[in-house]
Design an enzyme around this catalytic site. Structure first.
Site, PDB file in Angstrom:
ATOM      1  CD  GLU A 138      -3.149  -1.010   1.950  1.00 22.67           C
ATOM      2  OE1 GLU A 138      -3.036  -0.305   3.033  1.00 22.67           O
ATOM      3  OE2 GLU A 138      -4.349  -1.496   1.778  1.00 22.67           O
ATOM      4  CD  GLU A 186      -4.502  -6.049   2.635  1.00 25.27           C
ATOM      5  OE1 GLU A 186      -5.245  -5.451   3.075  1.00 25.27           O
ATOM      6  OE2 GLU A 186      -3.047  -5.918   2.434  1.00 25.27           O
TER       7      GLU A 186
HETATM    8  C1  GAL Z   1      -4.626  -2.692   4.691  1.00 32.78           C
HETATM    9  C2  GAL Z   1      -3.322  -3.173   4.978  1.00 32.78           C
HETATM   10  C3  GAL Z   1      -3.311  -4.609   5.738  1.00 32.78           C
HETATM   11  C4  GAL Z   1      -3.904  -4.419   6.984  1.00 32.78           C
HETATM   12  C5  GAL Z   1      -5.395  -4.173   6.709  1.00 32.78           C
HETATM   13  C6  GAL Z   1      -6.221  -4.204   7.615  1.00 32.78           C
HETATM   14  O1  GAL Z   1      -4.645  -1.474   4.456  1.00 32.78           O
HETATM   15  O2  GAL Z   1      -2.406  -3.469   3.624  1.00 32.78           O
HETATM   16  O3  GAL Z   1      -1.752  -4.883   6.178  1.00 32.78           O
HETATM   17  O4  GAL Z   1      -3.262  -3.560   7.903  1.00 32.78           O
HETATM   18  O5  GAL Z   1      -5.307  -2.797   5.803  1.00 32.78           O
HETATM   19  O6  GAL Z   1      -7.677  -3.720   7.220  1.00 32.78           O
END
Ligand code: GAL
Length: 684
Positions: A160, A323
Site C-alpha cells: 500500500e 485484500e
Molecule cells: C490494509 C493493509 C493490511 C492491513 C489491513 C487491515 O490497508 O495493507 O496490512 O493492515 O489494511 O484492514
C-alpha cells in the site's frame, strides 16, 4: 454487445478465480501444530493462494547481513506440496528496528521537519540511498532464492504505497532536482508558474525552495501541486527500483503492488503513474457496510467505482482483489458485522467488475498487535479444534469458494464500457488545496460517485479514467468538477465531440491550468468553445439553502453562466439569477457537450443520465428495470458472457427477465428471479 479479447490469466500457472488471503506464518513459527491446522483449514475452506512475507523483514534479516530463509523455505515447500500457490511479498513496507538504529536517515521526516522514531510501518524515506540499498539487497536475495520456486506465482511489491511524502534533507534535494527537470532549469518559469510575486515569495535560487509545511509555505498551490507530483514520482522511482531488482532475476513472474482504497481521501498517490510499472493491478477493498449515514447500495456504488478505476488502469485488464475483510475491520469507527450474505456478495461484486482473485486480509487473526481484532477467515480459537472452523465467517468463506470454483471460464474476461467518468488525481489534489468560494463540501470523489450511481442503478458499465486517457472508445464522457484543465485536454474534448462524442461537465470546471494559474480567456477556459457558454461568477449556498431548477433542487453550487452557442435546457427558479441558464447543451460537430451549472442531490442526475442513455443507445447489462439497490454487470470475451445480478439491500427483490437465462450456480434455466437480501445470481 461490445466484447473484449480475453486477457488470459495473470499467471500461466492458474486456472480459475483464485481464493486466498494474507498469511503470516512467521507469527506462529513456535507452533508447528498451528501451521498444520492452517493447511488443513485452507483445504477445508477451498483456498488456492496465500500472500506471504509482507511484513517479515525482521524474521528474514534478524540482524544486519544475517539472513534466515529456512522458515520461508519450509512454508513455501509445504504450501506447494499441498497445491496452494504463493504471492510472495518484498518486505519493504516495515523496516526492522536494527536498521532504524544503525541508519537514522531511513526514517521519515514529517512536514513539521520532525524525524519520526522507529515504529509502525510504511514510515521510511523513499529517497534514502541506504534504505534503497537494503531493499535492493533483500529483494535480490528473495528473487534468487524463490524466483523459480514452483509455489510462487507473482510478486507483491511492498504494501500500500501511500501519499505521505518525506521532508528530510535528502528529499528536499530530490524535490529541487525534480523541479529543475520539470522547469528545464528555468527558475523564472517556476516563479511564473507558482505566481510567486504574490506575498513576495519570489525565489532567487533553487536552494530557497522547501517542501510545503504547516510551519512554512503551504498555500502556494503551484508548490503544493508539484509536491504531490514529486511524492508520486519519488514513490514510483522507489517502486521501480524494487521491480528492477526482482525482474533482473525473475523476469517471468508477474509483479503487482496492492493499491490502497483511500482514493476518496484525495491525498494519495497518482496510481495511474504507478500502474504503468506493474504487470497486474491489485487493490485492497474495505467498504463501510451497514453504516448509519449511507445505504448499502450507495456504498456498493462507491466500491464499484473504485473497482472500475482499478480495471481501467490497464485498459480493462482484470485485477486482483488483494485484500478484503471476511467480517469486520478493527479501524473503522464502527465496524458492524457483515450481515449474512454480505461477505459473499461483496466478493462477487469485485469479480463482477473485473477481479480474477478474491483475497482477504487476513487468513488468521494474530493474538497480539494492533490488528488482533481485525476480521480473518480463522478466529483466535485455534486451540478449540471443535469450533475453529465452525464459525459463520468460515462457513460463508467456504461456500463462496465453491461458487468461485464454478467460474473457471471467467478468468481474463472483462468489461467494455461505453461510458467513462473522469476522476483525475491532479484535479483531486488541487480541489483539496485550493481556496475557493466554498472551503467545505467540494467532495470531488463523492461527486464523481454520484454521477456514477445513475449508471450503476441501470446496470450500465462505466470506465473510470483520468484526463490523459484516450476517449475515442466511449459514447459518453463525464468530467464532474474538472477544475484543472491540463494542456491539450480542451483540444482533445473538442475533437472527441466534433467526431460525434458526448461530453458532460459541471460547475467549477475549466478554472485553472496544471500549476493552478487561472485561465485568462474566460471560464471554463479551454472548454468554453465546446460547451458554448461562459461563466461570469459562481454563487455558493449554505448546506441548508435550497434553490430550484425546473423542479429539481440546486444545492451548494450555482454557476452563473451565459450561453454563447449552447441552448438553454433548464433555468434557475430562485434568487437574483432566476431565469438564467442552469443546464445547457451545445451541438458541436457531430456530437454534443452539456454543462450542468448546479449541484443537486435529488433525482436530477438520475433523470438526466437516463435520458442520455436512451438518446445515445448506451447498453444496459440487462434489458429490464432493476429494482432499487440491485445492479447488473457483465464480464465477457469473444466466447463467454457472464451477467452478475447483485442485490445490495436487506430486502427480497424480484425481477423478470425478458427471456430465460441459465443460472450458472444452479445450472437451471430461470426467467423470474426471487433474490434474497444480500444475494447474487450469475447468469449466462
Ligand atoms: C490494509 C493493509 C493490511 C492491513 C489491513 C487491515 O490497508 O495493507 O496490512 O493492515 O489494511 O484492514
Amino acid at each position: 454487445m461490445r466484447r473484449m479479447k480475453n486477457f488470459g490469466p495473470f499467471s500461466p500457472r492458474i486456472h480459475g478465480i483464485l481464493h486466498g488471503a494474507d498469511y503470516n506464518p512467521d507469527q506462529w513459527l513456535d507452533r508447528p501444530d498451528i501451521l498444520e491446522q492452517d493447511i488443513q483449514l485452507m483445504h477445508q475452506s477451498g483456498m488456492h493462494v496465500m500472500s506471504i512475507g509482507i511484513f517479515s523483514w525482521a524474521k528474514l534479516e534478524p540482524a544486519e547481513g544475517q539472513y534466515d530463509f529456512l522458515w520461508l523455505d519450509m512454508i513455501l515447500d509445504r504450501l506447494y506440496a499441498e497445491g496452494i500457490s504463493v504471492i510472495l511479498a518484498t518486505p519493504s513496507a516495515a523496516l526492522p528496528a536494527w536498521m532504524s538504529q544503525a541508519y537514522p536517515e531511513v526514517l521519515r521526516m514529517d512536514e513539521n521537519r520532525v524525524r519520526h522514531l522507529h515504529g509502525g510501518r510504511q514510515n521510511h524515506c523513499f529517497t534514502s540511498p541506504v534504505y534503497r540499498e537494503k531493499v535492493r539487497t533483500i529483494d535480490t536475495l528473495l528473487a534468487q532464492r524463490y524466483g523459480r520456486h514452483p509455489a510462487v506465482i507473482a510478486w507483491h511489491v511492498s504494501n500500500e504505497f501511500e501519499g505521505y511524502g518525506c521532508h528530510c534533507p535528502l528529499c528536499q534535494e530530490a524535490f529541487r532536482s525534480f523541479l529543475k527537470a520539470r522547469y528545464h532549469d528555468d527558475l523564472e518559469a517556476l516563479n511564473h508558474a507558482w505566481w510567486t510575486s504574490f506575498w513576495s515569495h519570489t525565489y532567487r535560487d533553487w536552494s530557497e525552495i522547501e517542501s510545503p509545511s504547516p510551519i512554512g509555505e503551504h498555500e502556494m498551490h503551484g508548490l503544493t501541486l508539484d509536491w504531490h507530483r514529486f511524492v508520486s514520482a519519488q514513490t514510483l522511482d522507489f517502486l521501480r527500483e524494487e521491480c528492477r531488482a526482482l525482474r533482473a532475476v525473475a523476469l517471468h513472474l508477474p509483479l503487482t503492488t496492492n493499491f490502497h482504497d483511500f482514493v476518496q481521501l484525495e491525498r494519495g498517490l497518482d496510481y495511474w503513474k504507478l500502474a504503468e510499472e506493474l504487470d497486474v493491478i491489485s487493490w485492497d477493498d474495505y467498504p463501510y457496510w451497514h453504516a448509519d449515514k449511507h445505504s448499502d447500495a450507495e456504498e456498493a456504488a462507491r466500491r464499484a467505482f473504485i473497482h472500475d478505476m482499478n480495471r481501467s488502469f490497464k485498459q480493462g485488464k482484470p485485477f486482483l482483489l488483494m485484500e478484503s475483510s471476511p467480517s469486520a475491520t478493527n479501524w473503522q469507527p464502527v465496524a458492524k458485522l457483515r450481515r449474512p450474505g454480505m461477505h459473499a456478495l461483496a466478493s462477487i461484486q469485485a469479480v463482477a467488475h473485473g477481479a480474477d482473485t478474491v483475497q482477504y486480509f487476513q487468513w488468521r487473526k494474530s493474538l497480539g498487535g494492533s490488528e488482533k481484532f481485525h476480521g480473518a477467515v480463522v478466529d483466535h480459537n485455534c486451540d478449540d479444534p471443535v469450533h475453529v472452523a465452525d464459525t459463520r465467517v468460515f462457513r460463508e468463506v467456504t461456500a463462496l469458494g465453491r461458487d468461485l470454483d464454478r467460474l473457471l471460464d471467467i478468468v481474463g474476461t472483462s468489461v467494455a464500457p461505453e461510458v467513462a467518468i473522469i476522476y483525475d488525481w491532479e484535479n483531486a489534489w488541487i480541489l483539496a488545496d485550493t481556496q475557493g468560494p466554498r472551503q467545505e463540501g467540494l467532495d470531488y470523489f463523492d461527486t464523481c460517485v454520484r454521477h456514477y450511481k445513475a449508471f450503476w442503478d441501470r446496470g450500465v458499465a462505466v470506465g473510470v479514467i483520468n484526463a490523459d486517457q484516450d476517449l475515442s472508445r466511449y459514447k459518453l464522457v463525464i468530467a464532474p468538477m474538472l477544475y484543472m484543465v491540463r494542456p491539450g485536454f480542451g483540444a482533445k474534448i473538442e475533437a472527441y465531440v466534433q467526431a460525434g462524442g458526448h461530453f458532460v461537465t459541471t460547475y467549477w470546471s475549466g478554472i485553472a491550468d496544471e500549476t493552478d494559474l487561472c485561465f485568462t480567456t474566460g471560464r471554463p477556459g479551454p472548454l468554453r468553445r465546446v460547451l458554448g457558454i461562459w461563466s461570469e461568477e459562481i454563487d455558493v449556498l449554505y448546506d441548508s439553502d435550497i434553490h430550484h431548477v425546473g423542479g429539481y433542487e440546486a444545492r451548494l453550487f450555482c454557476d452563473l453562466i451565459h450561453t454563447e452557442s449552447a441552448e438553454t435546457v433548464l433555468t434557475y427558479d430562485d434568487d437574483f439569477y432566476a431565469g438564467r441558464p442552469a443546464l445547457t447543451c451545445n451541438r458541436y460537430g457531430a456530437g454534443e457537450a452539456w454543462y450542468i451549472a448546479f449541484r443537486s442531490y435529488d433525482t436530477f442526475l438520475s433523470d438526466f443520465y437516463d435520458a442520455r442513455i436512451r438518446a445515445y443507445g448506451i447498453e444496459q447489462a440487462l434489458d429490464v428495470d432493476l429494482p432499487e439497490g440491485v445492479t447488473a454487470t457483465i464480464r465477457a470475451d469473444e466466447e463467454h458472457c457472464f451477467c452478475f445480478l447483485q442485490n445490495f439491500t436487506d430486502r427480497k427483490q424480484s425481477l423478470r427477465l425478458k427471456a430465460p437465462m441459465q443460472d450458472l450456480l444452479t445450472g437451471k434455466q430461470v426467467q423470474t428471479l426471487e433474490m434474497d437480501p444480500y444475494s447474487y445470481h450469475i447468469l449466462s
